[in-house]
Motif scaffolding. Structure first.
Motif, short mmCIF file in Angstrom:
data_model
loop_
_atom_site.label_atom_id
_atom_site.label_comp_id
_atom_site.label_asym_id
_atom_site.label_seq_id
_atom_site.Cartn_x
_atom_site.Cartn_y
_atom_site.Cartn_z
N THR A 73 -12.81 -19.37 24.39
CA THR A 73 -13.36 -18.82 25.63
C THR A 73 -12.79 -17.44 25.95
N LYS A 74 -11.58 -17.17 25.51
CA LYS A 74 -11.06 -15.80 25.70
C LYS A 74 -11.89 -14.81 24.88
N THR A 75 -12.41 -15.27 23.76
CA THR A 75 -13.28 -14.41 22.95
C THR A 75 -14.57 -14.11 23.72
N VAL A 76 -15.10 -15.13 24.37
CA VAL A 76 -16.31 -14.93 25.17
C VAL A 76 -16.07 -13.84 26.22
N MET A 77 -14.93 -13.90 26.89
CA MET A 77 -14.62 -12.94 27.94
C MET A 77 -14.07 -11.62 27.39
N GLN A 78 -13.86 -11.59 26.07
CA GLN A 78 -13.28 -10.40 25.43
C GLN A 78 -11.93 -10.08 26.04
N LEU A 79 -11.11 -11.11 26.17
CA LEU A 79 -9.78 -10.96 26.74
C LEU A 79 -8.72 -11.44 25.75
N LEU A 80 -8.94 -11.18 24.47
CA LEU A 80 -7.99 -11.62 23.45
C LEU A 80 -6.80 -10.66 23.38
N PRO A 81 -5.63 -11.20 23.03
CA PRO A 81 -4.48 -10.30 22.85
C PRO A 81 -4.67 -9.37 21.64
N LYS A 82 -3.80 -8.38 21.56
CA LYS A 82 -3.97 -7.32 20.55
C LYS A 82 -3.90 -7.82 19.11
N ASN A 83 -3.09 -8.88 18.88
CA ASN A 83 -2.94 -9.35 17.49
C ASN A 83 -4.08 -10.26 17.05
N ALA A 84 -5.11 -10.39 17.89
CA ALA A 84 -6.26 -11.24 17.53
C ALA A 84 -7.35 -10.41 16.89
N LYS A 85 -8.10 -11.05 16.00
CA LYS A 85 -9.22 -10.35 15.38
C LYS A 85 -10.39 -11.33 15.26
N VAL A 86 -11.55 -10.91 15.76
CA VAL A 86 -12.76 -11.71 15.56
C VAL A 86 -13.23 -11.44 14.13
N VAL A 87 -13.19 -12.46 13.31
CA VAL A 87 -13.50 -12.28 11.89
C VAL A 87 -15.01 -12.35 11.67
N SER A 88 -15.67 -13.22 12.40
CA SER A 88 -17.13 -13.32 12.27
C SER A 88 -17.70 -13.99 13.50
N GLY A 89 -19.01 -13.88 13.65
CA GLY A 89 -19.69 -14.61 14.70
C GLY A 89 -20.23 -13.72 15.80
N SER A 90 -20.93 -14.36 16.74
CA SER A 90 -21.51 -13.63 17.86
C SER A 90 -21.46 -14.50 19.12
N VAL A 91 -21.54 -13.84 20.27
CA VAL A 91 -21.59 -14.53 21.56
C VAL A 91 -22.78 -13.96 22.32
N GLU A 92 -23.90 -14.67 22.27
CA GLU A 92 -25.11 -14.14 22.90
C GLU A 92 -25.16 -14.51 24.37
N TYR A 93 -25.37 -13.49 25.19
CA TYR A 93 -25.54 -13.71 26.62
C TYR A 93 -26.60 -12.74 27.10
N ASP A 94 -27.61 -13.25 27.75
CA ASP A 94 -28.64 -12.41 28.33
C ASP A 94 -29.20 -11.40 27.32
N GLY A 95 -29.48 -11.88 26.13
CA GLY A 95 -30.09 -11.04 25.11
C GLY A 95 -29.16 -10.06 24.42
N ARG A 96 -27.87 -10.14 24.72
CA ARG A 96 -26.92 -9.21 24.11
C ARG A 96 -25.78 -9.96 23.43
N ASP A 97 -25.13 -9.30 22.47
CA ASP A 97 -23.94 -9.88 21.85
C ASP A 97 -22.71 -9.33 22.58
N LEU A 98 -22.02 -10.21 23.31
CA LEU A 98 -20.86 -9.75 24.10
C LEU A 98 -19.80 -9.10 23.22
N LEU A 99 -19.75 -9.51 21.94
CA LEU A 99 -18.72 -8.97 21.06
C LEU A 99 -18.99 -7.51 20.69
N LYS A 100 -20.21 -7.07 20.98
CA LYS A 100 -20.56 -5.68 20.63
C LYS A 100 -20.70 -4.78 21.86
N LEU A 101 -20.49 -5.34 23.03
CA LEU A 101 -20.68 -4.54 24.25
C LEU A 101 -19.50 -3.60 24.47
#
Ligand code: ADP
Ligand code: MG
Length: 352
Positions: free
Chosen positions: A52-80
């Motif tokens: 859920t921290k990934t959804v909110m884009q509130l991950l600590p600095k040592n974290a890395k999203v390796v793959s995947g997407s979080v679609e909300y309202d037609g957009r990928d939150l991981l790319k906003l």
């Protein structure tokens, strides 16, 4: 069926640590339906908060999203861009945590804190914001809201502080609320009051909720659906009835058997043997295999796919393969069924 509010697809998240790369979330896919409460359950360390921290884009600095997407309202939150995320956070996407003090500023009057998201996200005068803050304070059950408006967080009990945090989270009428163990730190009576409050408010506002807990006991009263997480993976998901009455994954069964209920004997509780796997070098097969006395050889070699149990219910266990031997997992769960049925009935009456 209406569109999902939020769709997490094939999400994997790593952490870089001195010991090595921790694979905290592994290929997680989850859908949040409009207006529902989806409970995300699993032992501590299973990856619920990181998801859920990934959804909110509130991950600590040592974290890395390796793959995947979080679609909300037609957009990928991981790319906003961060700016657009800031517009969403606290506005359309809100969050509450276990410890209300993490969300509250101890030096600021609570009324002002409750108004803050409104002033940030909506074009209101201070007076209009104040009126709305007072209204929501009353709604979350703070008596004498007018006087209490000028109090500081330390002047409230733990349960009241969590009510203030809920008021802050919901004041902008978010589409999605993430509640990360919001009642874990509270005593049982206060816990059920806060659960009832979250339920009542989400019904009024139509907010969809991801409710994180390690305690299956609180799930029956609040959730519509349940996803069971372990060692970074979702192992089973279904409606509350599917999970409580027809659990398929041995881990889900283990969780149910180790959850105390009010009217059971202590001797009926069974803890799950063994410990959670090391996520620096996670097992290749079903991560629960080494704690599962029904494990098949293939469980140690290959991650099972999701087998369909019904239209609403899926589980990732080789025991559901056509060739698997039939095992009886759910003995001793009868007593619990009665308990959960009673609980659900009580909740239904409280809803009327
Ligand atoms: P849960 O919320 O289910 O209890 P988390 O999502 O917090 O579990 O953690 C999942 C895994 O990620 C755990 O193994 C934890 O040790 C690891 N983890 C979480 N935060 C960090 C961090 N900042 N650095 C390294 N590892 C972390
Ligand atoms: Mg957590």
């Amino acid at each position: 069926m209406t569109e999902d509010v939020l769709t997490i697809k094939h999400l994997s998240v790593d952490f870089q640590t001195l010991e090595g790369t921790v694979h905290a979330v592994r290929d997680v896919t989850l859908k949040l339906h409009p207006g529902e409460v989806l409970a995300l359950v699993g032992e501590s360390g299973s990856g619920k908060s990181v998801t859920t921290k990934t959804v909110m884009q509130l991950l600590p600095k040592n974290a890395k999203v390796v793959s995947g997407s979080v679609e909300y309202d037609g957009r990928d939150l991981l790319k906003l861009p961060e700016k657009e995320l800031q517009n969403l956070r606290g506005n359309e996407l809100a969050e509450i945590f276990q410890d209300p003090m993490t969300a509250l500023d101890p030096t600021m009057r609570v009324g002002k804190q409750i108004m803050e998201p409104l002033l940030q996200h909506q074009d209101l005068t201070k007076d209009e914001a104040r009126q709305k803050a007072l209204a929501i304070m009353e709604k979350v059950g703070i008596v004498n809201a007018k006087e209490r408006f000028r109090n500081f967080p330390y002047q409230f009990s733990g349960g009241m502080r969590q009510r203030i945090v809920i008021a802050m989270a919901l004041i902008c009428h978010p589409k999605v609320l993430i509640a990360d163990e919001p009642t874990t730190a509270l005593d049982v009576t206060i816990q059920s009051q806060i659960l009832a409050l979250i339920k009542q408010l989400k019904d009024e506002l139509g907010t969809a909720v991801i409710f994180i807990t390690h305690d299956l006991g609180v799930v029956a009263g609040i959730a519509d659906r349940v996803a069971v997480m372990y060692a970074g993976r979702i192992l089973e998901f279904g409606t509350v009835n599917d999970i409580f009455y027809h659990p398929q994954h041995p881990y889900t069964v283990g969780l149910l058997k180790s959850t105390p209920t009010m009217d059971m004997n202590e001797g009926d509780l069974e803890s799950i043997p063994g410990t959670t796997p090391n996520l620096i070098d996670p097992p290749v097969g079903d991560p629960f295999a080494n704690r599962n006395r029904h494990a098949l050889n293939i469980d140690f070699e290959k991650m099972p796919p999701f087998f369909k149990v019904s239209d609403t219910h899926y589980a990732a266990t080789w025991l559901l393969d056509k060739q698997a031997p039939k095992v009886h997992l759910t003995d001793k769960l009868e007593q619990r069924r009665e308990h959960y049925a009673k609980l659900a009935e009580r909740e239904a009456q409280a809803d009327d």
